[in-house]
Scaffold this active site. Structure first.
Site, short mmCIF file in Angstrom:
data_model
loop_
_atom_site.label_atom_id
_atom_site.label_comp_id
_atom_site.label_asym_id
_atom_site.label_seq_id
_atom_site.Cartn_x
_atom_site.Cartn_y
_atom_site.Cartn_z
N GLY A 112 0.93 131.55 6.71
CA GLY A 112 0.09 132.37 5.83
C GLY A 112 -1.36 132.50 6.27
O GLY A 112 -2.21 132.91 5.49
N GLU A 115 7.82 125.17 11.67
CA GLU A 115 6.72 125.91 11.08
C GLU A 115 5.43 125.09 11.14
O GLU A 115 5.19 124.24 10.25
CB GLU A 115 7.03 126.22 9.61
CG GLU A 115 8.27 127.05 9.42
CD GLU A 115 8.21 127.82 8.09
OE1 GLU A 115 8.26 129.04 8.15
OE2 GLU A 115 8.09 127.18 7.04
N LYS A 135 8.90 133.29 -1.42
CA LYS A 135 8.04 132.33 -2.15
C LYS A 135 7.96 132.73 -3.64
O LYS A 135 8.88 133.34 -4.16
CB LYS A 135 6.66 132.26 -1.51
CG LYS A 135 6.71 132.00 -0.02
CD LYS A 135 5.38 131.57 0.53
CE LYS A 135 5.44 131.55 2.05
NZ LYS A 135 4.33 130.84 2.64
N SER A 188 3.27 133.08 10.23
CA SER A 188 2.60 134.36 10.46
C SER A 188 3.34 135.28 11.43
O SER A 188 2.72 135.99 12.22
CB SER A 188 1.16 134.12 10.94
OG SER A 188 0.42 133.45 9.93
N GLU A 205 5.21 123.71 1.81
CA GLU A 205 4.61 123.86 0.46
C GLU A 205 5.29 122.93 -0.54
O GLU A 205 4.65 122.40 -1.44
CB GLU A 205 4.69 125.33 0.03
CG GLU A 205 3.73 126.19 0.84
CD GLU A 205 4.13 127.64 1.02
OE1 GLU A 205 5.04 128.11 0.30
OE2 GLU A 205 3.54 128.30 1.89
N HIS A 231 10.33 122.84 2.95
CA HIS A 231 9.21 123.72 3.29
C HIS A 231 7.90 122.94 3.09
O HIS A 231 7.79 122.13 2.16
CB HIS A 231 9.24 124.98 2.41
CG HIS A 231 8.30 126.04 2.89
ND1 HIS A 231 6.95 125.99 2.67
CD2 HIS A 231 8.52 127.17 3.61
CE1 HIS A 231 6.38 127.05 3.24
NE2 HIS A 231 7.31 127.78 3.82
N ASN A 251 11.39 134.43 3.33
CA ASN A 251 11.08 133.50 2.25
C ASN A 251 10.08 134.21 1.34
O ASN A 251 8.91 134.33 1.68
CB ASN A 251 10.48 132.22 2.84
CG ASN A 251 9.92 131.29 1.79
OD1 ASN A 251 10.22 131.43 0.60
ND2 ASN A 251 9.11 130.32 2.21
C1 PEP Z 1 6.76 130.61 5.37
O1 PEP Z 1 6.50 130.70 4.19
O2 PEP Z 1 7.71 129.91 5.73
C2 PEP Z 1 5.95 131.36 6.32
C3 PEP Z 1 6.17 131.16 7.60
O3 PEP Z 1 4.98 132.20 5.82
P1 PEP Z 1 4.12 133.29 6.64
O4 PEP Z 1 5.12 134.11 7.44
O5 PEP Z 1 3.44 134.09 5.59
O6 PEP Z 1 3.21 132.55 7.54
#
Ligand code: PEP
Length: 259
Positions: A177, A171, A11, A217, A101, A99, A9
């Site tokens: 992040g 997630e 973003k 992460s 976000e 997601h 992803n």
């Molecule tokens: C994500 O954006 O879905 C995500 C898991 O980000 P990160 O791997 O940076 O934690």
């Protein structure tokens, strides 16, 4: 046997030029890997890079194209939105929905996510449905009930065949992040609970077939332990998908465990 998925992803990152460079870097890195044991590899750039990235991968069976969002109506007076058929025309096969976000900054609700899942599946594409708890919810002991509710609402009214084809990404929001991954055994426990919830709303065949990813992460040095878990079928990767080396490292780690 569920085929693992490693999805990147990107973003809100990468101009078209940068997206092209990253895609070329990934193609180069994937060249040396044995196709028969590769996971499904998905990259989800911003909308404006989809056309150019698709031009680079449309004849490459090792990478599939994803989008980060969609609207559930095909067309009409919905300024600023992009529909599923429009994404399909650009070669998109997977669409990330729900997601955290988007839920947090763009007020995406469970009902909207359900409409999006229906629209995506109706066109033969695959939704990657995200769910996850905040740190406050985890500390209050409501992780499982919160996630089960998100999943039930997202899958409401879908056929068992459509559920079986879908992908879920667990997630934990506090792990996105932040560099803090969820303990692999705990992530596997939550993912098993999600699979049980899928069984409750459909049947055991759909629950056995649906692929459930972990996200939060994920890095090359975490993936082997994560993929060694019984129910983790891959990863949704943010930060580490923005560099070809680290994304390829995650793919290689997956292949070591699930070749
Ligand atoms: C994500 O954006 O879905 C995500 C898991 O980000 P990160 O791997 O940076 O934690």
């Amino acid at each position: 046997m569920r085929k693992p998925i490693i999805a990147g992803n990107w973003k809100l990152n990468n101009t078209v030029k940068e997206a092209v460079e990253l895609t070329n870097g990934l193609k180069e890195g994937l060249k040396n890997l044995n196709e028969s044991s590769l996971p499904e590899v998905v990259i989800a750039p911003v909308f404006t890079s989809l056309y150019s990235v698709n031009e680079l991968i449309k004849n490459d069976s090792k990478i599939s194209l994803g989008a980060q969002n969609c609207y559930y109506k095909d067309n009409g007076a919905f300024t600023g939105e992009v529909s599923v058929p429009m994404l399909q025309e650009l070669g998109v096969k997977y669409i990330i929905i729900g997601h955290s976000e988007r839920r947090q900054y763009f007020s995406e609700t469970d009902e909207m996510i359900n409409e999006k899942a229906k629209a995506i599946l109706a066109k033969g594409l695959i939704p990657i449905i995200c769910c996850g708890e905040t740190l406050e919810q985890r500390e209050a002991g409501v992780t499982d009930s919160h996630i089960a509710s998100q999943i039930k609402k997202a899958l409401d009214g879908l056929s068992t065949e459509d559920i079986a084809k879908s992908v879920i990404a667990y997630e934990p929001i506090w792990a996105i992040g932040t560099g803090k991954t969820c303990d692999s055994v705990e992530a596997n426990r939550v993912i098993k609970m999600i699979r049980e919830t899928v069984k409750e709303v459909s049947n055991s065949q759909a629950a056995d077939s649906i692929r459930i990813l972990y996200g939060g992460s994920v890095k090359p040095n975490t993936i082997e332990e994560q993929m060694a878990q019984s129910d983790i079928d891959g990863a949704l990767v943010g930060g580490a998908s923005l560099k070809a080396d680290s994304f390829i490292g995650i793919i290689e780690g997956t292949m070591k465990v699930r070749a």
